[in-house]
Scaffold this active site. Structure first.
Site, PDB file in Angstrom:
ATOM      1  N   CYS A   1       8.119  18.604 -67.482  1.00  0.00           N
ATOM      2  CA  CYS A   1       9.289  19.356 -67.941  1.00  0.00           C
ATOM      3  C   CYS A   1       8.939  20.330 -69.067  1.00  0.00           C
ATOM      4  O   CYS A   1       9.525  21.412 -69.173  1.00  0.00           O
ATOM      5  CB  CYS A   1      10.369  18.397 -68.409  1.00  0.00           C
ATOM      6  SG  CYS A   1       9.775  17.191 -69.617  1.00  0.00           S
TER       7      CYS A   1
ATOM      8  N   HIS B   1      10.964  15.301 -73.836  1.00  0.00           N
ATOM      9  CA  HIS B   1      11.478  16.003 -72.661  1.00  0.00           C
ATOM     10  C   HIS B   1      12.265  17.187 -73.200  1.00  0.00           C
ATOM     11  O   HIS B   1      13.046  17.044 -74.149  1.00  0.00           O
ATOM     12  CB  HIS B   1      12.403  15.120 -71.819  1.00  0.00           C
ATOM     13  CG  HIS B   1      13.165  15.910 -70.782  1.00  0.00           C
ATOM     14  ND1 HIS B   1      12.602  16.314 -69.597  1.00  0.00           N
ATOM     15  CD2 HIS B   1      14.432  16.381 -70.785  1.00  0.00           C
ATOM     16  CE1 HIS B   1      13.498  16.999 -68.895  1.00  0.00           C
ATOM     17  NE2 HIS B   1      14.625  17.054 -69.603  1.00  0.00           N
TER      18      HIS B   1
END
Length: 492
Positions: free
Chosen positions: A102, A34
């Site tokens: 993301c 992420h």
């Protein structure tokens, strides 16, 4: 002065990937990534929408890796304008583990800020992992991570205890239906001058549509939409930074700086003036041309902002659009067509082309040269598919400005008119109206109505396309529902 761009990298598997990937996948994977982008003292990331926080104080804990991606000259205001154009793509309901996550968000940010994406091994990892049994085991954990309570779809700080402090330090991002202080769009009635555009070019055409012209308040009363406003001081401050870098260590460096100070002061006074007839010397404009032709692409955007404003002055507009030897606008068109511009330069280049519609000579420059017109039409159609709402607003504005003049002479521009009509109808039919910027929808519908006015061939083509008017007829925007009724009346 450049701003450092950093990538904060987190491991959603909390160490599981490193421990179990080799026996389960047959290869070592260090993390399920992420990422967030860190710039201007803020950490930006895609969670329940586009979110921001104070660096190192996000819900993800501490990054296990921090990558320095480079330095950017993009000002914060322009980056925030870019982000406001990304809100529809990066909403929680549009999250997709493989196609819109993301890391796709930070990749878009990095491309905008630096012209290059984040490391490919981060972006490509989900496709590699999720096709394995290990990926199937992790998927519920990752999905749960992104649906935690409190992750709304509004831009702003996540940590409530930091909200007050954050609000004091930073401004909230603008909504997608507004503009930032960098530039705003305004519908302009061109002021009285020898090069003016007085009336809608189709307002006096003899056609059956003329009998209902009194009912076409929107289609017939609007003029070209221009990009007028600018933070002049901020633009020139940024340009001075770039001038220092471009002129550094050059021969006669001090002489170059002295000339810049003199000419830039002249340009600033001209742009700040409310007088569209303010005189400007050819020497100053030629000096400015030299900057446009020699500065590197990542130093171009303040120059494009200045050019955009110069096109709103009569003398400088004619300098760029009447002089056949001046290739500045043509060069911009070729750069747009090449699709090699940085995202800020692409956005500002489209705004420059829009402001050519300030004058008759600017319109003639685009329409009397078939090569120029074809590039504008092709580039407009291509860019209408952009996911960037700020760019799409500039392009939908250009589509409307083109439509005002395209089908006045059917014999010359019918092919281009048909191409633009088909593209606009496709975009409007495919778009998610409830989540689209209503100003984009309105401008494209205005273009649609303006194209078919007094053009029987385009009326018949639109009829065969079976456009879904009901999709827009019940819009909460009164001007959109009224516009739909006007378009429908043209099809009777």
């Amino acid at each position: 002065m450049g701003q450092k761009v950093k990538l904060h990298v987190y491991d959603l598997s909390r160490g599981m990937a490193k421990t179990f990937s080799l026996p389960l996948l047959g290869k070592q994977i260090d993390a399920i990534y992420h990422t967030s982008i860190v710039i201007y003292g803020t950490e930006w990331y895609f969670g329940g929408g586009i979110l921001r926080d104070i660096p190192f104080q996000t819900p993800h804990g501490q990054p296990f890796e921090i990558l320095e991606l480079g330095e950017t000259e993009i000002p914060k205001e322009l980056f925030e304008e870019f982000l406001s154009g990304q809100t529809d793509r990066f909403r929680m309901d549009k999250y997709h583990l493989l196609e819109n996550n993301c890391n796709h968000f930070t990749n878009e940010c990095s491309n905008f800020l630096l012209g290059v994406g984040i490391p490919s091994h981060i972006v490509d990892l989900p496709n590699e992992v999720m096709s394995t049994p290990f990926g199937a085991m992790l998927q519920p954990m990752i999905n749960n991570f992104f649906s935690q309570q409190g992750w709304g779809n509004a831009m702003g700080p996540v940590n409530q205890q930091q909200q007050q402090q954050q609000q004091q330090q930073q401004k909230q991002l603008p909504n997608t239906t507004t503009t930032t202080t960098t530039t705003t769009t305004t519908t302009t009635i061109i002021k009285n001058n020898n090069n003016k555009v007085e009336n809608h070019p189709k307002s006096n055409i003899k056609h059956k549509h003329y009998n209902i012209s009194n009912k076409l308040q929107l289609i017939l009363n609007s003029k070209a939409v221009l990009f007028e406003k600018s933070e002049v001081e901020a633009v020139f401050n940024k340009l001075k930074e770039f001038v220092n870098k471009e002129f550094k260590d050059k021969e006669n460096e001090q002489l170059l700086f002295n000339q810049y100070e003199k000419e830039s002061n002249q340009l600033k006074q001209i742009i700040k003036s409310s007088d569209v007839n303010i005189p400007i010397s050819n020497e100053t404009l030629k000096y400015f041309d030299g900057l446009l032709l020699t500065f590197s692409d990542h130093h171009q955007f303040p120059l494009l902002e200045i050019l955009r404003m110069l096109l709103l002055k009569n003398q400088s507009n004619q300098y760029y659009t009447l002089n056949q030897n001046n290739q500045i606008i043509s060069n911009i068109l070729l750069k747009i067509q090449s699709k090699k511009l940085s995202k800020p330069s692409e956005l500002l280049s489209f705004r420059v082309i829009n402001n050519c519609f300030f004058s008759k000579s600017g319109i003639n420059y685009l329409f009397n040269n078939n090569n120029n017109l074809n590039i504008v039409i092709e580039s407009t159609i291509d860019a209408l598919h952009s996911m960037d709402k700020i760019l799409k607003r500039a392009v939908s504005t250009l589509a409307y400005n083109l439509s005002i003049h395209l089908s006045v002479d059917n014999s010359n521009h019918q092919e281009q008119s048909i191409s633009l009509l088909g593209a606009i109808e496709h975009i409007l039919s495919e778009s998610d109206f409830l989540n689209e910027d209503p100003e984009i929808s309105f401008r494209l519908l205005m273009a649609l109505g303006t194209l078919i006015y007094c053009n029987d061939d385009l009326v018949e083509i639109l009829k065969t396309l079976d456009f879904d008017f009901n999709k827009y007829l019940n819009s909460k925007e009164l001007k959109i529902s009224q516009l739909i009724k006007e378009i429908q009346s043209l099809l009777l």
